[in-house]
Write a protein that holds these residues in place. Structure first.
Motif, PDB file in Angstrom:
ATOM      1  N   SER A  86       6.921 -18.801   2.752  1.00 29.46           N
ATOM      2  CA  SER A  86       6.025 -19.773   1.785  1.00 29.46           C
ATOM      3  C   SER A  86       6.465 -20.011   0.410  1.00 29.46           C
ATOM      4  N   ALA A  87       6.414 -22.172   0.798  1.00 30.38           N
ATOM      5  CA  ALA A  87       6.384 -21.513  -0.956  1.00 30.38           C
ATOM      6  C   ALA A  87       5.880 -22.976  -1.671  1.00 30.38           C
ATOM      7  N   SER A  88       5.319 -23.223  -2.656  1.00 31.19           N
ATOM      8  CA  SER A  88       4.518 -24.423  -3.458  1.00 31.19           C
ATOM      9  C   SER A  88       5.058 -24.688  -4.946  1.00 31.19           C
ATOM     10  N   ASN A  89       5.256 -25.857  -4.797  1.00 29.33           N
ATOM     11  CA  ASN A  89       5.963 -26.546  -6.406  1.00 29.33           C
ATOM     12  C   ASN A  89       7.963 -25.773  -6.709  1.00 29.33           C
ATOM     13  N   ARG A  90       8.453 -25.702  -5.578  1.00 26.89           N
ATOM     14  CA  ARG A  90       9.189 -25.234  -6.182  1.00 26.89           C
ATOM     15  C   ARG A  90       9.938 -25.186  -4.411  1.00 26.89           C
ATOM     16  N   THR A  91      11.660 -24.775  -4.601  1.00 26.94           N
ATOM     17  CA  THR A  91      12.720 -24.519  -3.461  1.00 26.94           C
ATOM     18  C   THR A  91      12.413 -23.497  -2.565  1.00 26.94           C
ATOM     19  N   GLN A  92      12.435 -23.905  -0.996  1.00 28.17           N
ATOM     20  CA  GLN A  92      12.141 -22.516  -0.039  1.00 28.17           C
ATOM     21  C   GLN A  92      13.616 -22.246   0.348  1.00 28.17           C
ATOM     22  N   GLY A  93      13.925 -21.621   0.419  1.00 29.37           N
ATOM     23  CA  GLY A  93      14.914 -20.871   0.484  1.00 29.37           C
ATOM     24  C   GLY A  93      14.986 -19.112   1.256  1.00 29.37           C
ATOM     25  N   ASN A  94      16.511 -19.016   1.059  1.00 34.71           N
ATOM     26  CA  ASN A  94      16.809 -17.368   1.356  1.00 34.71           C
ATOM     27  C   ASN A  94      17.601 -16.542  -0.063  1.00 34.71           C
ATOM     28  N   SER A  95      17.778 -15.190   0.264  1.00 33.50           N
ATOM     29  CA  SER A  95      17.994 -14.404  -1.050  1.00 33.50           C
ATOM     30  C   SER A  95      18.673 -13.169  -0.246  1.00 33.50           C
ATOM     31  N   PHE A  96      19.951 -13.231  -0.761  1.00 30.59           N
ATOM     32  CA  PHE A  96      21.023 -12.213  -0.034  1.00 30.59           C
ATOM     33  C   PHE A  96      21.836 -11.356  -0.969  1.00 30.59           C
ATOM     34  N   TRP A  97      21.416  -9.742  -1.864  1.00 27.95           N
ATOM     35  CA  TRP A  97      21.702  -8.574  -2.210  1.00 27.95           C
ATOM     36  C   TRP A  97      22.911  -8.182  -1.850  1.00 27.95           C
ATOM     37  N   LEU A  98      24.120  -7.542  -2.757  1.00 28.00           N
ATOM     38  CA  LEU A  98      25.079  -6.680  -2.104  1.00 28.00           C
ATOM     39  C   LEU A  98      25.098  -6.171  -3.565  1.00 28.00           C
ATOM     40  N   LYS A  99      25.130  -4.319  -3.863  1.00 29.29           N
ATOM     41  CA  LYS A  99      24.761  -3.816  -4.733  1.00 29.29           C
ATOM     42  C   LYS A  99      25.149  -2.372  -4.722  1.00 29.29           C
ATOM     43  N   ALA A 100      26.241  -1.805  -5.887  1.00 28.96           N
ATOM     44  CA  ALA A 100      26.007  -1.197  -6.094  1.00 28.96           C
ATOM     45  C   ALA A 100      26.396   0.019  -7.513  1.00 28.96           C
ATOM     46  N   GLY A 160      28.866   8.621  -1.331  1.00 30.74           N
ATOM     47  CA  GLY A 160      28.858  10.181  -2.207  1.00 30.74           C
ATOM     48  C   GLY A 160      27.912  10.110  -3.261  1.00 30.74           C
ATOM     49  N   LYS A 161      28.410   9.371  -4.865  1.00 30.18           N
ATOM     50  CA  LYS A 161      28.124   9.338  -5.429  1.00 30.18           C
ATOM     51  C   LYS A 161      27.177   8.035  -5.890  1.00 30.18           C
ATOM     52  N   VAL A 162      27.716   7.340  -4.940  1.00 34.16           N
ATOM     53  CA  VAL A 162      27.670   5.509  -5.775  1.00 34.16           C
ATOM     54  C   VAL A 162      26.473   5.237  -4.426  1.00 34.16           C
ATOM     55  N   PRO A 163      25.966   4.588  -4.592  1.00 30.35           N
ATOM     56  CA  PRO A 163      24.739   3.884  -3.701  1.00 30.35           C
ATOM     57  C   PRO A 163      24.799   2.287  -3.229  1.00 30.35           C
ATOM     58  N   ILE A 164      25.155   2.104  -2.069  1.00 26.53           N
ATOM     59  CA  ILE A 164      25.434   0.522  -1.478  1.00 26.53           C
ATOM     60  C   ILE A 164      24.204  -0.087  -1.495  1.00 26.53           C
ATOM     61  N   VAL A 165      23.860  -0.974  -1.734  1.00 25.34           N
ATOM     62  CA  VAL A 165      22.848  -1.658  -0.867  1.00 25.34           C
ATOM     63  C   VAL A 165      22.777  -2.559  -0.333  1.00 25.34           C
ATOM     64  N   ALA A 166      22.707  -3.198   0.716  1.00 24.12           N
ATOM     65  CA  ALA A 166      22.562  -5.001   1.063  1.00 24.12           C
ATOM     66  C   ALA A 166      20.627  -5.337   1.487  1.00 24.12           C
ATOM     67  N   GLN A 167      20.556  -6.500   1.042  1.00 26.96           N
ATOM     68  CA  GLN A 167      18.961  -7.220   1.802  1.00 26.96           C
ATOM     69  C   GLN A 167      19.255  -8.392   1.669  1.00 26.96           C
ATOM     70  N   TRP A 168      18.105  -8.255   2.371  1.00 30.15           N
ATOM     71  CA  TRP A 168      18.347 -10.286   2.872  1.00 30.15           C
ATOM     72  C   TRP A 168      16.868 -10.350   2.565  1.00 30.15           C
ATOM     73  N   GLN A 169      16.333 -11.567   2.083  1.00 26.74           N
ATOM     74  CA  GLN A 169      15.072 -12.213   2.189  1.00 26.74           C
ATOM     75  C   GLN A 169      14.692 -13.603   2.123  1.00 26.74           C
ATOM     76  N   HIS A 170      13.578 -13.704   3.108  1.00 27.70           N
ATOM     77  CA  HIS A 170      13.811 -14.888   3.457  1.00 27.70           C
ATOM     78  C   HIS A 170      11.932 -15.439   2.978  1.00 27.70           C
TER      79      HIS A 170
END
Length: 297
Positions: A279-293, A266-276
């Motif tokens: 590569s990473a330097s001088n940082r932690t390296q991992g995964n981000s998960f998002w669920l938004k409305a 309807g008028k409500v957008p629901i977004v799911a996303q994953w980012q792997h």
């Protein structure tokens, strides 16, 4: 407008990346928070955008991308981030004027070197009273600056912190191109640059950094499918008591990619996303998960 814009100002919640024995390599902004319609302001009114966020990592990389963290390293951050946005009827230089505030509720759990610590509470707030948004047919632009306020709990000797204990000032320019009235392709990008003040508890000053969130997708109406990612590159050295940290200034860098899907309920957008993080330097390296409305009051 058929959908509430996710971007508005293209700014994400102030969620401090958990520190792992060092201030180097972390940032106030959780990279990858924004993807679709980053630069599109909705019609005048008051909105709630709710973000559910999970970040996990089990490695800490050196400048060459080699894992130098302890074998038992584990970083897990969970947050609910309500974002309150008000779009006014005021026009400035042809742009709509908006304002916003983020109030992250964060739980961080860190394990390293046989020690473990968990923290829960309000993280660093973002306040932004001056967001400008332009619209030229199917292309949208936003210009603004976020201020990250050090309101989250912080202790110098703790393994896990939900605040950074310093201010970050982040100019933002975002652009999106899509058809708001129907299906079709969409591309969006949000460009940011960070200026950090000194952490007075440690006399450590994190360096400046340039970073971008981006996405490319196709709207099949009501479902959108695409790819999203982020790139972060520190541009100046970290300093401790005014002296460069290490031989490379502990300059962080990270690149991530992953899929996204949006459903227009309807008028409500629901977004799911994953980012792997590839590569990473001088940082932690991992995964981000998002669920938004997004909701309009």
């Amino acid at each position: 407008m058929k959908m509430l814009a996710w971007g508005l100002a293209g700014i994400a919640a102030s969620l401090a990346t958990p520190s792992v024995a060092s201030e180097g390599g972390k940032s106030a902004y959780p990279n990858g928070a924004e993807a679709l319609t980053i630069a599109a302001l909705p019609p005048p009114g008051t909105y709630l955008l709710d973000y559910q966020y999970y970040y996990t990592a089990d490695r800490l990389n050196d400048r060459d991308g080699n894992n130098v963290g302890p074998p038992d390293l584990s970083v897990d951050a969970v947050a609910n981030i309500p974002r309150f946005v008000h779009v006014t009827n005021t026009k400035i230089l042809g742009a709509a004027l908006a304002m916003q505030v983020f109030v992250p509720v964060v739980n961080v759990n860190v394990r390293a070197g046989g020690s473990r610590q968990n923290k829960f509470g309000i993280g660093d707030l973002i306040v932004n009273p001056f967001v400008l948004g332009w619209n030229r047919k199917n292309t949208f632009f936003v210009l603004t600056m976020d201020t990250f306020v050090p309101t989250g709990r912080y202790k110098r000797t703790d393994l896990a912190n939900i605040g950074n204990n310093y201010w970050t000032f982040e100019p933002v320019f975002a652009v999106s191109h899509f058809n708001p009235a129907g299906s079709g392709p969409e591309v969006s990008a949000k460009f940011m640059y960070d200026f950090n003040t000194k952490n007075t508890a440690t006399q450590y000053r994190s360096g400046q950094a340039a970073h971008v969130d981006f996405a490319a997708s196709y709207n099949f109406n009501p479902i959108t499918i695409g790819v999203t990612g982020y790139y972060f590159k520190q541009t100046t050295d970290d300093k401790l008591n005014g002296v460069k940290v290490g031989t490379d200034g502990y300059r962080g860098e990270v690149f991530a990619l992953g899929p996204l899907v949006r459903y227009q309920a309807g008028k409500v957008p629901i977004v799911a996303q994953w980012q792997h993080e590839l590569s990473a330097s001088n940082r932690t390296q991992g995964n981000s998960f998002w669920l938004k409305a997004a909701f309009r009051f």
